[in-house]
Design an enzyme around this catalytic site. Structure first.
Site, mmCIF file in Angstrom:
data_model
loop_
_atom_site.group_PDB
_atom_site.id
_atom_site.type_symbol
_atom_site.label_atom_id
_atom_site.label_comp_id
_atom_site.label_asym_id
_atom_site.label_seq_id
_atom_site.Cartn_x
_atom_site.Cartn_y
_atom_site.Cartn_z
ATOM 1 N N HIS A 361 0.867 -1.064 -0.202
ATOM 2 C CA HIS A 361 0.064 -0.057 -0.015
ATOM 3 C C HIS A 361 0.856 1.299 -0.022
ATOM 4 O O HIS A 361 0.396 2.307 -0.409
ATOM 5 C CB HIS A 361 -0.876 0.270 1.222
ATOM 6 C CG HIS A 361 -2.299 -0.782 0.871
ATOM 7 N ND1 HIS A 361 -2.558 -2.037 1.072
ATOM 8 C CD2 HIS A 361 -3.228 -0.259 0.243
ATOM 9 C CE1 HIS A 361 -3.546 -2.502 0.796
ATOM 10 N NE2 HIS A 361 -4.093 -1.472 0.278
ATOM 11 N N GLU A 603 -11.203 -10.483 -5.174
ATOM 12 C CA GLU A 603 -10.020 -10.600 -4.879
ATOM 13 C C GLU A 603 -9.549 -11.864 -4.125
ATOM 14 O O GLU A 603 -8.491 -12.063 -3.888
ATOM 15 C CB GLU A 603 -9.621 -9.375 -3.990
ATOM 16 C CG GLU A 603 -10.517 -9.195 -2.795
ATOM 17 C CD GLU A 603 -10.102 -7.637 -2.234
ATOM 18 O OE1 GLU A 603 -9.256 -6.955 -2.486
ATOM 19 O OE2 GLU A 603 -11.287 -7.256 -1.546
ATOM 20 N N ASP A 627 -4.686 -7.848 -4.819
ATOM 21 C CA ASP A 627 -5.007 -8.890 -3.814
ATOM 22 C C ASP A 627 -5.316 -10.501 -4.360
ATOM 23 O O ASP A 627 -4.780 -11.448 -3.880
ATOM 24 C CB ASP A 627 -5.969 -8.732 -2.560
ATOM 25 C CG ASP A 627 -5.570 -8.005 -1.440
ATOM 26 O OD1 ASP A 627 -4.379 -8.153 -0.975
ATOM 27 O OD2 ASP A 627 -6.285 -7.031 -1.024
ATOM 28 N N CYS A 674 -10.004 -2.501 -10.600
ATOM 29 C CA CYS A 674 -9.767 -1.234 -10.146
ATOM 30 C C CYS A 674 -8.422 -1.562 -9.578
ATOM 31 O O CYS A 674 -7.761 -0.669 -8.886
ATOM 32 C CB CYS A 674 -10.750 -1.061 -8.907
ATOM 33 S SG CYS A 674 -11.049 -2.253 -7.516
#
Length: 752
Positions: A361, A603, A627, A674
């Site tokens: 992240h 995911e 993920d 996304c």
């Protein structure tokens, strides 16, 4: 044995001069194993040989002079086989090489063990004896274990030595290698942020101003003593006199020759205050650790506690004196959202993170902010680089320390080239998002970290494809109220009127922690995160949904996205709570409130095989490739040790995405992407060929992806797709896509 291993590794890690560290290493091993000789050879890949760097038992004159080729002798054989070699009569072995300079004729028994770091042989560790014998299993196990622990310490030893030999204000030009986290190039001054003061983060360093360092130490000691006095006064009514005596002991330790005077001597010998403190504290703590008496062993803890308090006060003094530069390169052990919030956006040039990988992240946040990032720069001695001038190359994953003028000039040229290319992309940002053959694509933005920047200009987008609601939670010191959330969500929904705004419900856990809601798990990515957490705390989930619904009044562009769904029962429970929230808000406002569209993140692999049932329950789905890749490949995307295994271009991932696209098409179930793959030029080409038409990405990538899609024919991509899906590795996939780009003259400036 374990305490001996630990002490040997700590001694090597603490010594900044590589030759001294290795000399101490071989002597310690020789004594621990009661053998007659121990030597260490380090690999030189430019010269293709192993150089004898230290020995206790061989001819001292040979150290630094004798080199063994990678394919020569027993040393070369150990390096080639990458495993221990244990021989009773080494001189009779056909690979034995006679080297008169080392004077090893009288040694017969030989045990050599490779030192390997991230699949690369750094050197060879050997022990020898005159008697003909095979070293036993315990001796071999000791050497193998020690070599494994030494590998990470030695991997960056030369950089550590360069830092320690330099002055307090200048370091030698150096180069650190990490992983490309976010593209781009930036130049600026390092600003170190760390979550806690820890001796493990301190790399010993010399200073050319002992008087200044001594003053720092005295001030820290004075503050520490005052703290002890306050603690003693506070606890006086709660503890017996013998327990309170520990504070007197701490006072005495700071003053006595055992600690205080020795630290002063270390500073006089040229070490900075932090380094002197570390060296003395660890030396005395280890002495207590090795004692047989349990009471005395516990004194090692007291020594460390005392040292930690003094260190905290030393570092706090330093931090107060550090002025934030105008061109900040943020350097941290693990960059977090709260760290990014501490730096004004106009000053933040780039990120360097010791931990994390391409899709951690921290890297995603860097891409959202459109700043370069390098991840996984392991073994970087953090505090050595405070204030130093750096170049961060987010394309290659390089960090250049104190670069010379010629290198700076070349990188400035590259920065200008980047700016010109981005300007070319922006020239077409207002044009329709469609291919040469007229197929339309919806290009949306990911948002949540820097809302003002990410939603400043949504005119040429198709809405917000992913609003990460967790970042406003992370930035606070408590859970935001319903009113606070409503105001924030309203602003986001109003930024994109008449276009969908897809808000993902709170997705914390894994590598996204709330400072006020601590979650400690052995396997956080397989644990309590995403929808699992919020369903266990419906009071959090309901407040968030209510805030979204209130913010959506009279706008009607809200879509809700559920993260980390692995089971249909989670969908049912989420829909029940959303229905409850709709009823509550409708009842309070006395108006009919329709349920907004609800979608699910794809995911977790399990939900991929339940798409038909999912399509009956929700309105759309969105693939989170970050993920999904992590779970399909069983690779922690934050772990630099396995970062090379994480790749969304892996054939298994691409085949899974293709299957999803085909299944969604058959079900007429809206599906989008996304994850970060949507912002990768190679990735978006393959996704378009598979049938995906909705992409969401960071706003900084949107102009480039639109520029690319406007130059492709889907028929050409559909010919490329079978070749790619048949590939056996991610490397071959990228090669195929790169060839495709090179064959099209208008696209050859892009790289797969």
């Amino acid at each position: 044995m374990l305490s001996q291993l630990r002490r040997i590794v700590q001694d090597v890690a603490q010594e900044p001069v590589l030759n001294n560290a290795l000399a101490g290493l071989v002597t310690s091993i020789k004594q621990a194993l009661e053998t007659e000789c121990c030597s260490v050879y380090l690999a030189d890949y430019e010269q293709q040989h192993f150089m004898l760097m230290a020995s206790d038992g061989l001819n001292p004159d040979a150290i630094g002079q004798v080199a063994i080729g990678f394919s020569e002798g027993l040393i070369g054989w150990v390096g080639q086989r990458e495993e221990p070699i244990n021989l009773a009569k080494a001189q009779l072995h056909p690979r034995f090489k006679v080297t008169p300079e080392v004077s090893e004729d009288h040694f017969s028994a030989f045990l050599g063990c490779p030192i390997i770091h991230h699949r690369k042989v750094l050197g060879v560790l050997t022990i020898q004896q005159a008697v003909d014998r095979i070293f036993n299993e315990d001796e071999e196990s000791f050497l193998v274990t020690l070599a494994a622990q030494l590998a990470s310490v030695l991997a960056n030893a030369e950089m550590r030595q360069a830092a320690s030999e330099s002055s307090a204000t200048q370091i030698q030009t150096g180069h650190l290698k990490g992983l490309p986290g976010a593209p781009g190039i930036a130049m600026g001054h390092a600003h170190i942020l760390e979550p806690a003061n820890d001796f493990n983060a301190i790399s010993v360093k010399r200073s050319d101003n002992p008087d200044k360092e001594l003053a720092h130490f005295y001030r820290a000691v004075k503050i520490t003593k005052a703290e002890f006095n306050r603690l003693a006064e506070r606890m006086a009514g709660h503890l017996p006199p013998d327990a309170l005596a520990i504070f007197d002991v701490y006072h005495q330790l700071l003053d006595a020759a055992s600690l205080g005077t020795e630290i002063e001597q270390q500073i006089a010998d040229g070490w900075c205050a932090k380094s002197a403190l570390k060296r003395v504290v660890e030396k005395f703590a280890r002495k207590f650790d090795d004692m047989d008496d349990s009471y005395l062993r516990e004194r090692g803890t007291d020594i460390r506690d005392l040292g930690q308090r003094v260190l905290n006060n030393l570092l706090d003094t330093e931090k107060r004196k550090i002025k934030l530069p105008d061109d900040v390169i943020l350097v941290a052990d693990n960059v977090t959202a709260t760290m990014l919030a501490e730096i004004p956006r106009e000053k933040l040039m780039a990120i360097v993170s010791l931990k994390g990988s391409v899709n951690s992240h921290a890297a995603i946040m860097a891409r959202a902010l459109d700043i370069p990032a390098v991840m996984g720069v392991d073994e970087l001695p953090l505090r050595q680089w405070q204030g130093q001038y750096l170049i961060v190359d987010g394309y290659q994953g390089n960090v250049l320390l104190s670069p010379v003028a010629a290198i700076c000039a070349e990188y400035r040229r590259l920065i200008n080239e980047d700016a010109a290319i981005n300007a070319r992309y922006l020239e077409e940002v207002h044009l329709p998002s469609q291919s040469l053959c007229g197929v339309k694509f919806d290009l949306m933005v990911n948002s949540g970290l820097a809302v003002e920047l990410e939603t400043a200009d949504l005119e040429h987008t198709d809405g917000v494809g992913l609003y990460r609601t967790e970042f406003p939670f992370i930035m606070r010191s408590r859970f935001p109220t319903e009113q606070e959330q409503t105001a924030l969500y309203r602003k986001i929904l109003e930024s994109s009127p008449n276009k969908p705004v897809i808000m993902r419900t709170l997705d914390v856990g894994g590598d996204k922690a709330l400072p006020y809601f601590n979650i400690e798990e052995e396997n956080p990515f397989l644990g309590w995160r995403g929808i699992r957490l919020t369903l266990d705390h419906p009071e959090i989930f309901l407040v968030q949904i209510r805030a979204m619904l209130r913010a959506n009044l009279a706008l009607d562009n809200l879509h809700i996205l559920l993260p980390m769904i692995s089971d249909l029962a989670e969908v049912d429970e989420s829909l029940r709570l959303i229905k409850q929230a709709c009823f509550e808000v409708s009842d309070e406002l006395s108006i009919a409130l329709p349920r907004p569209k609800v979608g699910v993140m794809i995911e977790v692999p399990s939900i991929m095989y339940q798409l038909p049932e999912l399509a009956q329950k929700v309105d759309f789905c969105s693939v989170g490739t970050n993920d999904l890749t992590q779970y399909l490949l069983a690779v922690d995307r934050n772990n630099p040790r396995v970062a090379g295994l994480y790749d969304a271009m892996h054939p298994a991932v691409l085949r899974a995405l293709y299957t999803l696209a085909q299944q969604a098409k058959g079900l007429q179930f809206p599906i989008s992407v996304c994850g970060e793959l949507a912002a990768d030029p190679a990735g978006v080409l393959l996704l378009a060929a598979m049938g995906y038409r909705y992409f969401s990405m960071n706003s900084s990538n949107l102009a480039k992806i639109k520029w690319l899609l406007r130059r492709i024919e889907l028929s050409e991509l559909e010919l490329l797709l079978p070749e790619v899906l048949a590939c056996s590795s991610a490397k071959l996939v990228r090669l195929h896509v790169q060839r495709f780009l090179e064959q099209k003259q208008s696209l050859n400036q892009l790289r797969a």
